[in-house]
Design an enzyme around this catalytic site. Structure first.
Site, PDB file in Angstrom:
ATOM      1  N   ALA A   1     -78.009  49.904  55.253  1.00 32.94           N
ATOM      2  CA  ALA A   1     -77.245  49.851  56.503  1.00 32.94           C
ATOM      3  C   ALA A   1     -76.127  50.886  56.504  1.00 32.94           C
ATOM      4  CB  ALA A   1     -76.675  48.449  56.715  1.00 32.94           C
TER       5      ALA A   1
ATOM      6  N   GLU B   1     -69.309  53.469  47.598  1.00 35.74           N
ATOM      7  CA  GLU B   1     -70.448  52.909  46.875  1.00 35.74           C
ATOM      8  C   GLU B   1     -70.083  52.709  45.403  1.00 35.74           C
ATOM      9  OE1 GLU B   1     -73.694  51.701  44.991  1.00 35.74           O
ATOM     10  OE2 GLU B   1     -73.507  51.661  47.171  1.00 35.74           O
ATOM     11  N   ALA B   2     -70.437  51.541  44.862  1.00 35.08           N
ATOM     12  CA  ALA B   2     -70.099  51.237  43.469  1.00 35.08           C
ATOM     13  C   ALA B   2     -70.985  51.987  42.483  1.00 35.08           C
ATOM     14  CB  ALA B   2     -70.202  49.738  43.222  1.00 35.08           C
TER      15      ALA B   2
ATOM     16  N   HIS C   1     -85.287  39.364  47.861  1.00 35.57           N
ATOM     17  CA  HIS C   1     -84.893  39.364  49.269  1.00 35.57           C
ATOM     18  C   HIS C   1     -83.773  38.360  49.562  1.00 35.57           C
ATOM     19  CE1 HIS C   1     -89.302  40.725  50.266  1.00 35.57           C
ATOM     20  NE2 HIS C   1     -88.548  41.723  49.850  1.00 35.57           N
TER      21      HIS C   1
ATOM     22  N   ALA D   1     -78.097  42.337  55.240  1.00 35.66           N
ATOM     23  CA  ALA D   1     -79.002  41.181  55.292  1.00 35.66           C
ATOM     24  C   ALA D   1     -78.271  39.854  55.213  1.00 35.66           C
ATOM     25  CB  ALA D   1     -80.032  41.272  54.167  1.00 35.66           C
TER      26      ALA D   1
END
Length: 611
Positions: free
Chosen positions: A43, A63-64, A544, A577
């Site tokens: 995303a 971002e890690a 998921h 999500a």
């Protein structure tokens, strides 16, 4: 950013953020962007591209993990199993699962720009109309399938493989950024599709066509013309995009909390705090417009709770001052469970020999030189979808006395069960090898609409101590009954022509510790109890996780509204999500990309005019 820095990614926070000092820094001195995006998953990549299409909009992505370039096993479609427990995997573990053999289960998750799209099996699957209509009923008011489909088409650029006819290719996206196609595949995958058709699951050229979701077909994937993975990062963050001066991407850096204004009555997100590590200095960046949390279903509830947004009981337990009490944060965790049923295959049937160090040399050279060959194929090459309540399919030990299950699907045209054909062994995520010299075919049975749900909570208020990941697997009886039905269906498909001609089947394996149990057990003699015991002992995640900050109408039982805005908090949205209001009946990457495309338009339509 490219004109200012030699690398497209920044690892030093002092370059793009303001150090948090003991003396309070005024807001005018803090480095500020229009949008600050937490996390660099699918995303975030979509949003970074779309929002910076306007050259006046400044965007920071944090971002890690590492950047998305230079990961060979990620580029090779057939190599996705090699990414488990690698440097770009968070390598999570669940809490002990009482109903799954008292095991702690391994949960891979992408720790890299592009997130899950960099390490997953690349199985392209759209939501069904029923999925999106269900979301609308559960709180995504005004959302429709027709609108959401436009975003899926906007994202995709499907290329017809001349060796793989597809009657529905015209219905796929043609002008998007995300490159998809039907890749090369083993002949056994076609025999699986035909066996499904013969047993009562109709075959189709493409699950994105007009035949609906209750069918069997070959899997399409995000693969580019060079035979390489087209992750969402590769698709949306091209070299040209990375050179945009209004886009900054920070990597190997962790957001510790969201910062809120102290001057407004309603909580208002103004920025984030970040650091390189436990003992490293902390920095702050501010957002003129909004903070966008795209950290995923595992990390998003952790960041919210650390920031003071979460269940009252959790905030009190951890001693975190409440900014906004939302009891649904971290709750409603759903995940897809998979039980892998393994069958011995005849020589020359599977990809098993090609995945050994010696057997893989020639396919690797072919892939490197031509972008073709078996390494351009997927591990999961074909799939079939059905309902556990479909009594016309042979899912029960005794057809005269079928096991009763509740239809948990989103609608009449949606599945609650999936079977995946893999021409390799995939027991325990592939970590458990097949017997020496054996070729193997796997039929993975996936529960798509679990009724069991769990939670994600912090262990302590120290971010570095991690989280309690408790999916609460198989706590609902309907879930294990559905998996039992799926395993029996798998066993009977394996014994159906033309798939059966590929296998070296036996019907006498009764030892549940045998590599080929229950696939080589007698499908009419093995008991439901034996299959249930197998499920509890062997079942794993299908990667998921979702629904931990779900969309809803009320802050009493949800976290965001239909515009993805956190209830009762301004200038903060969640786009990943975690906002799914119910478990999506399929593979989750595609709906996340569609969600992000829609969110980008939401943000553009509500952005204040420049002064």
């Amino acid at each position: 950013m490219g004109s200012l820095f030699s690398s497209p990614f920044i690892t030093d926070p002092s370059v793009y953020a303001t150090k948090v000092e003991a003396v309070k820094t005024t807001s005018s001195e803090i480095r500020t962007y229009d949008y600050v995006i937490i996390g660099g998953g699918p995303a975030a990549c979509v949003l970074a591209h779309r929002l910076t299409e306007d050259p006046t909009v400044m965007v920071l992505v944090i971002e890690a993990g590492k950047g998305h370039k230079g990961h060979l096993n990620s580029q090779i479609p057939a190599g996705f199993g090699k990414l488990f427990k690698s440097a770009i995997d968070w390598n999570y573990s669940t809490t002990t699962q009482a109903n799954a053999g008292d095991r702690s289960l391994y949960w891979p998750s992408g720790k890299v720009l592009g997130g899950g799209s960099m390490i997953n099996a690349m199985m392209y699957q759209r939501p069904t109309p029923d999925d999106i209509e269900e979301w609308a009923k559960l709180g995504a008011t005004g959302w429709t399938w027709d609108e959401f489909k436009k975003y899926l088409l906007k994202a995709e650029k499907y290329t017809l493989n001349p060796e793989r006819p597809n009657a529905y290719s015209a219905l796929r996206g043609k002008a998007g950024l995300w490159l998809t196609r039907h890749p090369e595949r083993a002949p056994v995958s076609t025999d699986f599709v035909n066996a499904c058709d013969n047993i009562g699951i109709p075959k189709t050229d493409d699950i994105s066509g007009t035949d609906g979701a209750l069918c069997a077909t070959h899997v399409s994937a995000w693969i580019d013309p060079k035979g390489q993975r087209s992750s969402v990062a590769h698709a949306y963050l091209t070299d040209a995009v990375l050179q945009r001066p209004n886009l900054t991407i920070a990597i190997e850096t962790t957001v510790t909390r969201i910062i809120f204004s102290e001057s407004s009555e309603t909580p208002e997100a103004v920025g984030v705090e970040l650091t390189k590590g436990f003992n490293a200095p902390h920095y702050q960046v501010n957002a003129r417009r909004e903070v966008l949390c795209c950290a995923g279903a595992i990390k998003t509830p952790q960041i919210l709770t650390l920031s003071g947004i979460g269940p009252k009981s959790e905030l009190n337990r951890l001693g975190i001052p409440a900014v906004k009490v939302l009891d649904a944060v971290g709750k409603n965790l759903h995940d897809h469970l998979v039980s892998t049923v393994t069958y011995r295959a005849k020589p020359g049937t599977s990809m098993e020999p090609l995945l050994t160090p010696i057997g893989g040399i020639l396919p690797l050279l072919q892939w490197l030189s031509t972008g073709r060959g078996p390494f351009t194929s997927l591990v999961g090459q074909a799939f079939a979808f059905c309902k556990t309540t479909n009594q016309s399919l042979p899912m029960d030990q005794f057809s005269s006395n079928p096991t009763k299950v509740v239809d948990a699907s989103a609608g009449n045209a949606s599945p609650d069960l999936e079977l995946i054909l893999a021409p390799v062994g995939f027991v325990n995520h592939g970590f458990t090898p097949a017997p020496p010299g054996h070729e193997v075919v796997t039929l993975a049975v996936v529960l798509l609409r679990p009724m069991s749900s769990g939670s994600i909570t912090l262990k302590t208020r120290n971010l570095w101590d991690g989280a309690n990941i408790d999916p609460n697997y198989l706590s609902e009886d309907n879930d294990i009954k559905g998996l039992v039905k799926g395993i029996r269906l798998s066993m009977r498909i394996a014994r159906t022509s033309p798939l059966v001609e590929n296998l070296l089947l036996a019907d006498d394996v009764e030892n549940s510790d045998d590599y080929y149990f229950p696939g080589h057990a007698h499908p009419d003699k093995v008991t439901d109890e034996a299959l249930e015991n197998f499920i509890r002992k062997e079942t794993q995640t299908l990667y998921h996780p979702m629904c931990t900050a779900r969309i809803g109408l009320s802050p009493e039982d949800s976290v965001v509204d239909q515009e993805l805005r956190v209830h009762g908090v301004s200038r903060l949205r969640i786009i990943d999500a975690s906002v799914f209001p119910a478990p999506f009946a399929g593979h989750t990457c595609v709906p996340v990309v569609g969600l992000a495309e829609k969110a980008a338009d939401m943000l553009k339509s509500t952005a204040p005019p420049r002064s």
